[in-house]
Write an enzyme that holds these catalytic residues in place. Structure first.
Site, PDB file in Angstrom:
ATOM      1  N   ARG A 182     -49.550  30.144  33.027  1.00 18.32           N
ATOM      2  CA  ARG A 182     -50.153  31.441  33.385  1.00 18.32           C
ATOM      3  C   ARG A 182     -49.151  32.381  34.063  1.00 18.32           C
ATOM      4  NH1 ARG A 182     -53.593  28.963  30.864  1.00 18.32           N
ATOM      5  NH2 ARG A 182     -55.836  28.914  31.302  1.00 18.32           N
ATOM      6  N   CYS A 229     -61.638  32.692  34.127  1.00 19.53           N
ATOM      7  CA  CYS A 229     -61.509  31.768  35.265  1.00 19.53           C
ATOM      8  C   CYS A 229     -60.988  32.503  36.495  1.00 19.53           C
ATOM      9  CB  CYS A 229     -60.554  30.630  34.921  1.00 19.53           C
ATOM     10  SG  CYS A 229     -61.345  29.354  33.928  1.00 19.53           S
ATOM     11  N   GLU A 301     -56.551  33.583  39.928  1.00 20.34           N
ATOM     12  CA  GLU A 301     -56.094  34.017  38.593  1.00 20.34           C
ATOM     13  C   GLU A 301     -56.516  35.474  38.356  1.00 20.34           C
ATOM     14  OE1 GLU A 301     -56.174  31.321  35.202  1.00 20.34           O
ATOM     15  OE2 GLU A 301     -56.931  32.952  33.939  1.00 20.34           O
TER      16      GLU A 301
HETATM   17  P1  FAD Z   1     -55.744  42.810  31.764  1.00 21.04           P
HETATM   18  O1  FAD Z   1     -56.877  42.022  32.287  1.00 21.04           O
HETATM   19  O2  FAD Z   1     -56.001  44.188  31.328  1.00 21.04           O
HETATM   20  O3  FAD Z   1     -54.569  42.815  32.856  1.00 21.04           O
HETATM   21  C1  FAD Z   1     -54.164  41.614  33.470  1.00 21.04           C
HETATM   22  C2  FAD Z   1     -52.728  41.799  33.957  1.00 21.04           C
HETATM   23  O4  FAD Z   1     -51.869  41.976  32.840  1.00 21.04           O
HETATM   24  C3  FAD Z   1     -52.540  43.056  34.843  1.00 21.04           C
HETATM   25  O5  FAD Z   1     -51.531  42.769  35.792  1.00 21.04           O
HETATM   26  C4  FAD Z   1     -52.017  44.071  33.883  1.00 21.04           C
HETATM   27  O6  FAD Z   1     -51.271  45.084  34.524  1.00 21.04           O
HETATM   28  C5  FAD Z   1     -51.143  43.198  32.994  1.00 21.04           C
HETATM   29  N1  FAD Z   1     -50.958  43.792  31.667  1.00 21.04           N
HETATM   30  C6  FAD Z   1     -51.901  44.112  30.758  1.00 21.04           C
HETATM   31  N2  FAD Z   1     -51.324  44.597  29.645  1.00 21.04           N
HETATM   32  C7  FAD Z   1     -49.991  44.589  29.882  1.00 21.04           C
HETATM   33  C8  FAD Z   1     -48.849  44.970  29.118  1.00 21.04           C
HETATM   34  N3  FAD Z   1     -48.947  45.492  27.891  1.00 21.04           N
HETATM   35  N4  FAD Z   1     -47.644  44.812  29.677  1.00 21.04           N
HETATM   36  C9  FAD Z   1     -47.482  44.289  30.924  1.00 21.04           C
HETATM   37  N5  FAD Z   1     -48.517  43.926  31.685  1.00 21.04           N
HETATM   38  C10 FAD Z   1     -49.751  44.077  31.157  1.00 21.04           C
HETATM   39  N6  FAD Z   1     -57.083  33.332  30.097  1.00 21.04           N
HETATM   40  C11 FAD Z   1     -56.383  32.246  29.715  1.00 21.04           C
HETATM   41  O7  FAD Z   1     -55.176  32.155  30.009  1.00 21.04           O
HETATM   42  N7  FAD Z   1     -56.962  31.238  28.995  1.00 21.04           N
HETATM   43  C12 FAD Z   1     -58.259  31.284  28.616  1.00 21.04           C
HETATM   44  O8  FAD Z   1     -58.743  30.363  27.981  1.00 21.04           O
HETATM   45  C13 FAD Z   1     -59.020  32.428  28.994  1.00 21.04           C
HETATM   46  N8  FAD Z   1     -60.320  32.525  28.624  1.00 21.04           N
HETATM   47  C14 FAD Z   1     -61.022  33.634  28.984  1.00 21.04           C
HETATM   48  C15 FAD Z   1     -62.358  33.741  28.560  1.00 21.04           C
HETATM   49  C16 FAD Z   1     -63.103  34.864  28.897  1.00 21.04           C
HETATM   50  C17 FAD Z   1     -64.527  34.990  28.421  1.00 21.04           C
HETATM   51  C18 FAD Z   1     -62.497  35.924  29.657  1.00 21.04           C
HETATM   52  C19 FAD Z   1     -63.261  37.165  29.995  1.00 21.04           C
HETATM   53  C20 FAD Z   1     -61.184  35.816  30.075  1.00 21.04           C
HETATM   54  C21 FAD Z   1     -60.438  34.672  29.756  1.00 21.04           C
HETATM   55  N9  FAD Z   1     -59.116  34.521  30.161  1.00 21.04           N
HETATM   56  C22 FAD Z   1     -58.385  33.445  29.756  1.00 21.04           C
HETATM   57  C23 FAD Z   1     -58.491  35.517  31.070  1.00 21.04           C
HETATM   58  C24 FAD Z   1     -57.770  36.694  30.375  1.00 21.04           C
HETATM   59  O9  FAD Z   1     -58.189  36.839  29.043  1.00 21.04           O
HETATM   60  C25 FAD Z   1     -56.254  36.496  30.423  1.00 21.04           C
HETATM   61  O10 FAD Z   1     -55.844  36.508  31.771  1.00 21.04           O
HETATM   62  C26 FAD Z   1     -55.462  37.585  29.686  1.00 21.04           C
HETATM   63  O11 FAD Z   1     -54.098  37.287  29.720  1.00 21.04           O
HETATM   64  C27 FAD Z   1     -55.654  39.000  30.258  1.00 21.04           C
HETATM   65  O12 FAD Z   1     -55.104  39.913  29.329  1.00 21.04           O
HETATM   66  P2  FAD Z   1     -55.611  41.416  29.241  1.00 21.04           P
HETATM   67  O13 FAD Z   1     -54.905  42.075  28.108  1.00 21.04           O
HETATM   68  O14 FAD Z   1     -57.078  41.494  29.229  1.00 21.04           O
HETATM   69  O15 FAD Z   1     -55.011  41.993  30.601  1.00 21.04           O
HETATM   70  N1  EPU Z   2     -65.744  20.678  35.140  1.00 21.87           N
HETATM   71  C1  EPU Z   2     -66.746  20.372  36.006  1.00 21.87           C
HETATM   72  N2  EPU Z   2     -67.534  21.396  36.476  1.00 21.87           N
HETATM   73  C2  EPU Z   2     -67.345  22.685  36.125  1.00 21.87           C
HETATM   74  C3  EPU Z   2     -66.290  23.002  35.243  1.00 21.87           C
HETATM   75  C4  EPU Z   2     -65.499  21.966  34.753  1.00 21.87           C
HETATM   76  O1  EPU Z   2     -66.944  19.219  36.365  1.00 21.87           O
HETATM   77  O2  EPU Z   2     -68.089  23.551  36.595  1.00 21.87           O
HETATM   78  C5  EPU Z   2     -64.945  19.577  34.571  1.00 21.87           C
HETATM   79  C6  EPU Z   2     -65.248  19.399  33.072  1.00 21.87           C
HETATM   80  O3  EPU Z   2     -66.374  18.585  32.890  1.00 21.87           O
HETATM   81  C7  EPU Z   2     -63.977  18.779  32.548  1.00 21.87           C
HETATM   82  C8  EPU Z   2     -62.893  19.367  33.466  1.00 21.87           C
HETATM   83  O4  EPU Z   2     -63.558  19.866  34.638  1.00 21.87           O
HETATM   84  O5  EPU Z   2     -64.008  17.402  32.708  1.00 21.87           O
HETATM   85  C9  EPU Z   2     -62.080  20.472  32.781  1.00 21.87           C
HETATM   86  O6  EPU Z   2     -62.955  21.550  32.442  1.00 21.87           O
HETATM   87  P1  EPU Z   2     -62.658  22.545  31.235  1.00 21.87           P
HETATM   88  O7  EPU Z   2     -62.486  21.750  29.986  1.00 21.87           O
HETATM   89  O8  EPU Z   2     -63.676  23.605  31.233  1.00 21.87           O
HETATM   90  O9  EPU Z   2     -61.220  23.139  31.567  1.00 21.87           O
HETATM   91  P2  EPU Z   2     -60.709  23.933  32.817  1.00 21.87           P
HETATM   92  O10 EPU Z   2     -59.469  23.234  33.298  1.00 21.87           O
HETATM   93  O11 EPU Z   2     -61.773  24.175  33.821  1.00 21.87           O
HETATM   94  C10 EPU Z   2     -59.046  25.449  31.499  1.00 21.87           C
HETATM   95  C11 EPU Z   2     -58.598  26.878  31.612  1.00 21.87           C
HETATM   96  C12 EPU Z   2     -59.459  27.810  30.774  1.00 21.87           C
HETATM   97  C13 EPU Z   2     -59.419  27.340  29.337  1.00 21.87           C
HETATM   98  C14 EPU Z   2     -59.949  25.894  29.281  1.00 21.87           C
HETATM   99  C15 EPU Z   2     -59.907  25.315  27.878  1.00 21.87           C
HETATM  100  C16 EPU Z   2     -57.588  27.359  33.772  1.00 21.87           C
HETATM  101  C17 EPU Z   2     -57.789  27.942  35.130  1.00 21.87           C
HETATM  102  N3  EPU Z   2     -58.673  27.333  32.992  1.00 21.87           N
HETATM  103  O12 EPU Z   2     -60.298  25.351  32.147  1.00 21.87           O
HETATM  104  O13 EPU Z   2     -58.861  29.103  30.852  1.00 21.87           O
HETATM  105  O14 EPU Z   2     -60.219  28.167  28.525  1.00 21.87           O
HETATM  106  O15 EPU Z   2     -59.115  25.058  30.118  1.00 21.87           O
HETATM  107  O16 EPU Z   2     -58.609  25.064  27.472  1.00 21.87           O
HETATM  108  O17 EPU Z   2     -56.470  26.971  33.422  1.00 21.87           O
HETATM  109  C18 EPU Z   2     -58.862  31.177  32.058  1.00 21.87           C
HETATM  110  O18 EPU Z   2     -57.697  30.909  32.381  1.00 21.87           O
HETATM  111  O19 EPU Z   2     -59.419  32.273  32.375  1.00 21.87           O
HETATM  112  C19 EPU Z   2     -59.620  30.199  31.273  1.00 21.87           C
HETATM  113  C20 EPU Z   2     -60.891  30.380  30.952  1.00 21.87           C
END
Ligand code: FAD
Ligand code: EPU
Length: 316
Positions: A182, A229, A301
Site C-alpha cells: 500500500r 478498509c 489507510e
Molecule cells: P483517491 O481516493 O482519489 O485518492 C487517494 C490518494 O491517492 C490521495 O492521496 C490522492 O491525492 C492520491 N491520488 C489520486 N490520484 C492520483 C494521481 N493521479 N497521482 C498521484 N496521486 C493520486 N484498496 C486496496 O488497496 N485494495 C482493495 O482491495 C481495496 N478495495 C476497496 C473496496 C472498496 C469498495 C472501496 C471503496 C475501496 C477499496 N480500496 C482498496 C481502497 C481504494 O480503492 C484504494 O486506496 C485506491 O488506491 C484509491 O485510489 P483512488 O483513485 O480512488 O484515489
Molecule cells: N476477519 C474477521 N472479521 C472481520 C473481517 C475479517 O474475523 O470483520 C477475518 C476473516 O474471516 C479472514 C481474515 O480476517 O480470516 C482476513 O479477512 P479478509 O479476507 O477480508 O482480508 P483482509 O486482510 O481483512 C485485505 C485487504 C483488502 C482486500 C482483501 C482481499 C487490507 C487492509 N485489506 O483485507 O483491501 O480487498 O484483503 O484481498 O490490506 C483495502 O485495502 O481497502 C481493502 C479492501
C-alpha cells in the site's frame, strides 16, 4: 424568478483557466465512494500545460475518491482531477518493448478507471493486474498507493510511470521507487499522469479464472457507500506477516457500532459505511474509537482531507 431553488448554494459557473482547464466549484461528496465532502475548486486538467498551471497554487490530487474522508467544510486548496487525454488508454503492445510472452502497452492515463481497465485486459488475455479486480480506483490513485489484494498489486504490472511535479515531468520505473504494501514511494502531490503497463500474454479464460478467484475474497465486504478498509493490516513483532485489521476490530467487539450516520460494518469490521447522511466527523469518531479499543498500533489507510488528528469520539 431565478433557476436556483431557495436555500441552494449559488455557485459561480464553470470557467476556463489561462491554459484552458475547466475550473468549477463542486461538492466533493459526488466524487467519493463514501459520499461525504464539502466544496472545493475543482480543476479538470487534460494536458501537462493545464496541470502545470493548476499546480501553481496549493493543490490536492483527486482520483476515484475511493480512499478519502473529506471534511464537510471541503478543502481550501485546488483539487486536481485528470480528464481528457489523461483519462484515455492505449493498450496496443509496443513492438519495440514487447517480446515473446512479455507485453509493454502504450500509455494509460492516470484518470482511467481501474475496473474498466482490468476488464479490458482480461478480454485481451493480458495478465499481471487481475489481482486488483474490484478496486474502485483510478489508475493514478491505485498506482500512488500501490493498491492491491493478497492476489496481486499495481506494481506487478508497471513498466514506466510518468509523474508530474512542481519541478517538471519525469518518467521512472518501479526499480527507481521504494515501493511496498500500500505504498508506491511516490511523494504526496506528485501526480501520476500516465503509466505503461508490463503484462504477460495469457488467455481470456485463464485471466478470468484468476479474477474470479481473487473476487471470492470480496464476498464478505459490504456493498454500501464506503472508502474501503480503514486501517492497513498491521505487521508487528507479534504478527510479522501481518494480521487482518478487520479481524482485530471484530475481536474488539466493534462490528455494528454506530457513530452518527456512519457505522462499523457488521459484514467486515475494517469497513466504515455511510448509512445515509453521514458526516466526516461521524467517521472520525469511529476511527478514534477503533484506535482506542484495539490494542495494536494500526496505520490509517483512509486519507483525511484536511489531514488532522482524529477527534475524540462524540457520538460513538
Ligand atoms: P483517491 O481516493 O482519489 O485518492 C487517494 C490518494 O491517492 C490521495 O492521496 C490522492 O491525492 C492520491 N491520488 C489520486 N490520484 C492520483 C494521481 N493521479 N497521482 C498521484 N496521486 C493520486 N484498496 C486496496 O488497496 N485494495 C482493495 O482491495 C481495496 N478495495 C476497496 C473496496 C472498496 C469498495 C472501496 C471503496 C475501496 C477499496 N480500496 C482498496 C481502497 C481504494 O480503492 C484504494 O486506496 C485506491 O488506491 C484509491 O485510489 P483512488 O483513485 O480512488 O484515489
Ligand atoms: N476477519 C474477521 N472479521 C472481520 C473481517 C475479517 O474475523 O470483520 C477475518 C476473516 O474471516 C479472514 C481474515 O480476517 O480470516 C482476513 O479477512 P479478509 O479476507 O477480508 O482480508 P483482509 O486482510 O481483512 C485485505 C485487504 C483488502 C482486500 C482483501 C482481499 C487490507 C487492509 N485489506 O483485507 O483491501 O480487498 O484483503 O484481498 O490490506 C483495502 O485495502 O481497502 C481493502 C479492501
Amino acid at each position: 424568478m431565478t433557476g436556483a431553488s431557495a436555500g441552494a448554494p449559488v455557485r459561480p459557473p464553470a470557467a476556463l483557466s489561462r491554459t484552458g482547464a475547466r475550473v468549477e466549484r463542486q461538492p466533493l461528496a459526488r466524487f467519493t465512494t463514501l459520499g461525504v465532502g464539502g466544496e472545493a475548486e475543482v480543476w479538470f486538467v487534460g494536458t501537462h500545460e493545464q496541470l502545470a498551471e493548476a499546480m501553481e497554487q496549493p493543490y490536492r490530487v483527486l482520483g476515484g475518491g475511493s480512499n478519502l474522508v473529506i471534511a464537510d467544510e471541503g478543502v481550501p486548496e485546488r483539487v486536481i482531477r485528470l480528464s481528457g487525454p489523461f483519462a484515455e488508454r492505449d493498450l496496443e503492445p509496443d513492438p519495440a518493448l514487447s517480446a515473446g510472452d512479455g507485453v509493454v502497452t502504450g500509455w494509460v492515463g492516470g484518470g482511467v478507471p481501474l475496473p474498466g481497465l482490468i476488464r479490458a485486459l482480461q478480454k485481451l488475455g493480458l495478465s499481471n493486474l487481475e489481482g486488483t479486480v474490484g478496486i474502485p480506483a483510478q489508475v493514478g490513485g491505485a498506482v500512488w498507493m500501490n493498491a492491491g489484494t493478497r492476489y496481486g498489486e499495481m506494481f506487478d504490472g508497471l513498466h514506466t510511470i510518468e509523474i508530474a511535479t512542481p519541478a517538471g515531468v519525469r518518467q521512472v520505473t518501479p526499480d527507481d521507487l521504494n515501493w511496498g504494501y500500500r505504498n508506491s514511494g511516490i511523494p504526496r502531490n506528485h501526480v501520476v499522469t500516465r503509466v505503461r503497463l508490463k503484462l504477460r500474454r495469457s488467455t481470456p479464460e485463464a485471466v478470468l479464472e484468476r479474477m474470479e478467484h481473487a473476487d471470492v475474497a470480496r464476498k464478505g465486504q459490504p456493498k454500501m457507500k464506503t472508502p474501503g478498509c480503514a486501517f492497513k493490516n498491521p505487521r508487528t513483532p507479534e504478527f510479522p506477516d501481518g494480521v487482518s485489521a478487520g479481524r482485530l476490530i471484530d475481536q474488539a467487539g466493534l462490528k455494528g457500532t454506530r457513530g452518527g450516520h456512519a457505522m462499523i460494518s457488521p459484514d467486515h469490521a475494517n469497513f466504515i459505511v455511510n448509512l445515509g447522511g453521514a458526516t466526516a466527523a461521524d467517521v472520525h469518531a469511529l476511527l478514534h474509537l477503533i484506535r482506542e479499543r484495539v490494542g495494536v498500533a494500526m496505520e490509517l489507510e483512509y486519507e483525511l482531507w484536511p489531514e488532522q488528528a482524529l477527534s475524540a469520539p462524540e457520538r460513538a
